[in-house]
Scaffold this motif. Structure first.
Motif, PDB file in Angstrom:
ATOM      1  N   SER A 129       0.913  -1.194   0.007  1.00 34.92           N
ATOM      2  CA  SER A 129       0.137  -0.098   0.129  1.00 34.92           C
ATOM      3  C   SER A 129       0.761   1.337   0.112  1.00 34.92           C
ATOM      4  O   SER A 129       2.081   1.386   0.342  1.00 34.92           O
ATOM      5  N   PRO A 156      -7.772  -4.948   7.715  1.00 34.10           N
ATOM      6  CA  PRO A 156      -8.682  -4.037   7.399  1.00 34.10           C
ATOM      7  C   PRO A 156      -9.613  -3.630   8.663  1.00 34.10           C
ATOM      8  O   PRO A 156      -9.495  -4.384   9.460  1.00 34.10           O
ATOM      9  N   PHE A 162     -10.180  -7.284   2.779  1.00 33.94           N
ATOM     10  CA  PHE A 162      -9.587  -7.107   1.637  1.00 33.94           C
ATOM     11  C   PHE A 162      -9.734  -8.370   0.559  1.00 33.94           C
ATOM     12  O   PHE A 162      -9.891  -9.244   0.914  1.00 33.94           O
ATOM     13  N   THR A 205      -8.492  -4.537  -3.089  1.00 33.71           N
ATOM     14  CA  THR A 205      -9.356  -3.572  -2.655  1.00 33.71           C
ATOM     15  C   THR A 205      -9.935  -3.732  -1.226  1.00 33.71           C
ATOM     16  O   THR A 205      -9.958  -4.951  -0.823  1.00 33.71           O
ATOM     17  N   ASP A 206     -10.436  -2.832  -0.356  1.00 31.72           N
ATOM     18  CA  ASP A 206     -11.134  -2.658   0.697  1.00 31.72           C
ATOM     19  C   ASP A 206     -12.702  -2.816   0.537  1.00 31.72           C
ATOM     20  O   ASP A 206     -13.246  -1.954  -0.061  1.00 31.72           O
ATOM     21  N   VAL A 222      -6.322  -0.746  -2.459  1.00 32.43           N
ATOM     22  CA  VAL A 222      -5.310  -0.817  -1.486  1.00 32.43           C
ATOM     23  C   VAL A 222      -3.846  -0.803  -2.096  1.00 32.43           C
ATOM     24  O   VAL A 222      -2.901   0.129  -1.676  1.00 32.43           O
TER      25      VAL A 222
END
Length: 230
Positions: A129, A156, A162, A205-206, A222
């Motif tokens: 990240s 997260p 995630f 991705t979150d 992320v």
């Protein structure tokens, strides 16, 4: 220790390996060093990793890339940086070494040290990240169509997960599944997707807990990185 001594926690085994390779973030390294003062089992695990890596280190030979490689990287990645070239190159070498060490550790954790006749077609993607709090390394083996992942760093937020995505060309991102918050996992890649892995990009991705609704990414990216053959 007796024969009835419990098996080490798998997370401690992996952390000891990262400690020996020098890839742990500073805070985690200092915390691990404090544990070494009071946990003989961890000391033994560190010694085991050192013994395991010694033969590999003997085979490593430094190779200097052409000067134009670093010049091009500097122009593309640090166009406005004013630090002296030597300083820039030092940190780039340090960062590259950390990435390579993480990849080597992941490969050894999952595949073991290869013998002289072992031949595998491996692809790797090391995603970090922007704030360096999340790292996911993925190692894909074309031989068996399995992807091994290692997740480290900040998990997260509560109620979030995630999710890992495969991006190939102009195709819509394809979900490869929700990631564990920490540690390692193995993910078999469906046969119809294996042809897409080579030279693809992986992204995290979150998402809401359980993954993106309907298989369509909704959260921010992320981290992402291309797959590279090793």
């Amino acid at each position: 220790m007796t024969d009835d001594a419990p098996e080490p926690d798998p997370r401690d085994i992996a952390t000891a390996g990262e400690y020996v390779l020098g890839t742990l973030p500073l805070a985690e390294r200092e915390a691990f060093q404090r544990r070494l003062l009071n946990e003989p089992a961890l000391v033994a695990e560190v010694a085991r990793w050192e013994t395991h890596f010694d033969p590999i280190a003997d085979e490593v030979r430094p190779v200097s890339p052409p000067a134009k490689v670093w010049n091009n990287l500097e122009r593309r990645l640090f166009p406005e940086r004013t630090a002296p070239a030597g300083s820039v190159r030092f940190w780039q070498w340090l960062s590259l070494g950390s990435v390579c060490a993480s990849i080597a550790l992941l490969a050894l954790l999952w595949l073991g040290q290869p013998g002289p006749e072992t031949e595998r077609n491996l692809w790797v993607s090391d995603m970090v990240s922007a704030d360096s709090t999340v790292r996911l390394t993925a190692l894909y083996d074309e031989t068996d169509g399995e992807m091994r992942i290692s997740v480290a760093g900040q998990p997260p937020a509560q109620g979030r997960d995630f999710e890992l995505w495969l991006i190939q060309g102009d195709r819509a991102p394809i979900s490869l599944g929700v990631m564990p918050h920490q540690g390692q996992a193995a993910m078999p890649i469906p046969e119809d997707l294996r042809i897409l892995v080579a030279n693809a990009t992986l992204a995290i991705t979150d998402e809401p807990a359980g993954g993106a609704p309907g298989g369509v990414a909704t959260g921010p990216i992320v981290a992402q990185a291309e797959m590279r053959r090793i």
